[in-house]
Design an enzyme around this catalytic site. Structure first.
Site, PDB file in Angstrom:
ATOM      1  N   ASP A 157       0.825  -1.229   0.000  1.00  0.00           N
ATOM      2  CA  ASP A 157       0.000   0.000   0.000  1.00  0.00           C
ATOM      3  C   ASP A 157       0.852   1.269   0.000  1.00  0.00           C
ATOM      4  OD1 ASP A 157      -2.274  -1.633   0.250  1.00  0.00           O
ATOM      5  OD2 ASP A 157      -2.013  -1.696   2.414  1.00  0.00           O
ATOM      6  N   HIS A 159      -4.176  -2.532  -5.898  1.00  0.00           N
ATOM      7  CA  HIS A 159      -3.569  -1.242  -6.191  1.00  0.00           C
ATOM      8  C   HIS A 159      -4.687  -0.289  -6.531  1.00  0.00           C
ATOM      9  CE1 HIS A 159       0.338  -3.067  -6.545  1.00  0.00           C
ATOM     10  NE2 HIS A 159      -0.094  -3.887  -7.469  1.00  0.00           N
TER      11      HIS A 159
HETATM   12  P1  GDP Z   1      -0.192  -0.062  -3.731  1.00  0.00           P
HETATM   13  O1  GDP Z   1      -0.810  -1.333  -3.311  1.00  0.00           O
HETATM   14  O2  GDP Z   1       1.244   0.049  -3.318  1.00  0.00           O
HETATM   15  O3  GDP Z   1      -0.402   0.243  -5.166  1.00  0.00           O
HETATM   16  O4  GDP Z   1      -0.916   1.101  -2.895  1.00  0.00           O
HETATM   17  P2  GDP Z   1      -2.485   1.397  -2.748  1.00  0.00           P
HETATM   18  O5  GDP Z   1      -3.057   1.645  -4.055  1.00  0.00           O
HETATM   19  O6  GDP Z   1      -3.138   0.386  -1.893  1.00  0.00           O
HETATM   20  O7  GDP Z   1      -2.447   2.704  -1.825  1.00  0.00           O
HETATM   21  C1  GDP Z   1      -2.044   3.879  -2.242  1.00  0.00           C
HETATM   22  C2  GDP Z   1      -3.176   4.874  -2.090  1.00  0.00           C
HETATM   23  O8  GDP Z   1      -2.625   6.150  -2.060  1.00  0.00           O
HETATM   24  C3  GDP Z   1      -4.144   4.889  -3.247  1.00  0.00           C
HETATM   25  O9  GDP Z   1      -5.419   5.280  -2.786  1.00  0.00           O
HETATM   26  C4  GDP Z   1      -3.571   5.939  -4.187  1.00  0.00           C
HETATM   27  O10 GDP Z   1      -4.513   6.548  -5.032  1.00  0.00           O
HETATM   28  C5  GDP Z   1      -3.047   6.910  -3.202  1.00  0.00           C
HETATM   29  N1  GDP Z   1      -1.852   7.630  -3.593  1.00  0.00           N
HETATM   30  C6  GDP Z   1      -0.759   7.203  -4.280  1.00  0.00           C
HETATM   31  N2  GDP Z   1       0.171   8.178  -4.344  1.00  0.00           N
HETATM   32  C7  GDP Z   1      -0.355   9.226  -3.666  1.00  0.00           C
HETATM   33  C8  GDP Z   1       0.136  10.523  -3.321  1.00  0.00           C
HETATM   34  O11 GDP Z   1       1.258  10.900  -3.644  1.00  0.00           O
HETATM   35  N3  GDP Z   1      -0.700  11.327  -2.599  1.00  0.00           N
HETATM   36  C9  GDP Z   1      -1.937  10.955  -2.190  1.00  0.00           C
HETATM   37  N4  GDP Z   1      -2.667  11.781  -1.484  1.00  0.00           N
HETATM   38  N5  GDP Z   1      -2.417   9.723  -2.472  1.00  0.00           N
HETATM   39  C10 GDP Z   1      -1.638   8.885  -3.190  1.00  0.00           C
END
Ligand code: GDP
Length: 426
Positions: free
Chosen positions: A12, A40
């Protein structure tokens, strides 16, 4: 040229967004491990999507999306997911599925749920997607490989053999309904019908693509601390989350992976049970959780509230080391803009001694965080495109963490969208 996007921590971290962003310059995006148990979240021109099985490159018309041999392939979930994006206006992606990938069967999901039920309070907090039973069977050599769908004699014999073995556990350990070999065969045939048009000798495809100079992106799921060998065993996942495994789970030579982008979130979050040294609780945690990510830190697959804490330099330094990091992508930094002061965990106190090296599980459970508090920047940094334009305290936060973890932060994500990225030359 092969790049990998992987996580430094519990998952995440925002890998989906970074993969989606890097997908622009990629010809091929490969999922090399894990299954539909984690997700994701991606925000782009088509809207907001939670992907579980598809690589995060599916939104571009020019990329080929590959399910590598290392993945726990949940066939119906894969096709539901394709339908769900196509229904929302995304063009039908080019998908290839490795002939050496193995399939998650419905009994794997049942066994996952039955085992959690049996363990009661001692459960691992599984998402019940069948991942642990699936990988157990793969390594016990009783899994179903996609290629086997095309060998009917083998399949008919194998369903009887597998049902016989599984039914002993179902009857005597779990007291649950038994597997009927005919039903199992039918399940496999339905998977065959769905998957047949996409089956590919992926390692050969990638070998040829490399010869042609194509750009390949390997997309990891979860993060270093969930690796079965190097993570917080047994609170880990069942397939390796490390970039090195990308070579095996995709079928390419290890020396082809030239860039390893390890994604680190500007604070910590974790789902499920297990030690989490820099965890915070109460109102302080609720505020970070609700402001976190894009719409709060709640699981993409389960909707469960994520545990949250301050940035952990000890865990992240280790997480980056185990990945073989060439670049750190530092994400979700915008979220911290509300804080007057930001604590950062810089050491673990274990049995009266402070260490900055991440320990094995039984020592980790005794670790108490040593915090250093940095000043906040109290502004919204979304929309900023240049590193120099970030507030000084924000740059100090980044540079402090970079020094503590010892790997170059070359990308800073200041929002969920593709364009919310600041590049930094190191
Ligand atoms: P992953 O499993 O590593 O892809 O991560 P997730 O998708 O579960 O969690 C990342 C969350 O943070 C998602 O809701 C993204 O849209 C959000 N996100 C990613 N990068 C950023 C950022 O730089 N700023 C903000 N506010 N949200 C982000």
């Amino acid at each position: 040229m092969v790049k990998a996007v992987v996580g430094a921590n519990w998952g995440d971290e925002g890998k989906g967004k970074i993969t989606d962003m890097l997908g622009k310059e990629s010809d091929i995006i490969v999922r090399f491990q894990g299954g539909a148990n984690a997700g994701h979240t991606i925000v782009n021109d088509y809207g907001k999507f939670a992907l579980h099985t598809l690589p995060s490159g599916v939104f571009y018309g020019h990329t080929t999306s590959i399910i590598g041999n290392g993945v726990a392939l949940d066939v119906p979930r894969l096709f539901e997911e394709i339908k769900s994006i196509v229904d929302r206006g995304v063009p039908m992606p080019k998908i290839l599925v490795s002939d050496r990938a193995q399939m998650v069967m419905s009994y794997h999901k049942n066994f996952d749920a039955y085992e959690e039920e049996r363990l009661g309070g001692k459960s691992f907090g599984s998402t019940k997607s069948g991942i642990a039973p699936f990988y157990s069977d793969k390594y016990a050599k009783i899994g179903f490989q996609v290629s086997e769908l095309f060998d009917d004699d083998l399949l008919r014999e194998k369903v009887v053999r597998i049902a016989e073995q599984k039914n002993v556990l179902l009857e005597h350990l779990y007291h649950k309904p038994l597997i009927d070999p005919d039903e199992l065969y039918k399940e496999l045939m339905s998977y065959k019908e769905m998957v047949e048009p996409y089956v590919c000798n992926v390692s050969l495809f990638l070998h040829n693509a490399l010869k042609e100079g194509k750009n390949i992106l390997l997309e990891g799921q979860l993060g270093s601390l969930k690796d079965p060998d190097h993570g917080i065993y047994p609170m880990v996942t069942s397939s390796s989350t490390l970039a090195a495994y990308g070579a095996i789970g995709a079928g390419i030579p290890p020396y082809e992976i030239k860039q390893i982008i390890t994604v680190c979130k500007a604070y910590s979050s974790a789902v499920g049970a297990g030690a989490f040294v820099s965890e915070i609780f109460g109102d302080e945690a609720d505020e970070l959780r609700n402001r976190g990510g894009d719409g709060g830190e709640y699981g993409a697959t389960t909707g469960r509230p994520r545990r949250v804490g301050w940035f952990d330099c000890v865990a992240s330094k280790y997480g980056c080391r185990m990945q073989g990091t060439t670049d750190v992508a530092f994400t979700v930094l915008d979220v911290l803009g509300y804080l007057d002061e930001i604590p950062v965990c810089v050491g673990y106190e274990i049995n009266g001694e402070v260490t900055t090296e991440f320990p094995v599980t039984h020592l980790l459970e005794k670790a108490k965080p040593v915090f250093k508090t940095l000043p906040g920047w109290k502004t919204d940094i979304r929309g900023i495109k240049k590193y120099e334009d970030l507030p000084e305290n924000c740059r100090n936060y980044i540079e402090f963490i970079e020094k503590e973890i010892g790997y170059p932060i070359t990308m800073i994500s200041n929002g969920p969208g593709r364009e919310d990225i600041i590049y930094r030359n190191r």
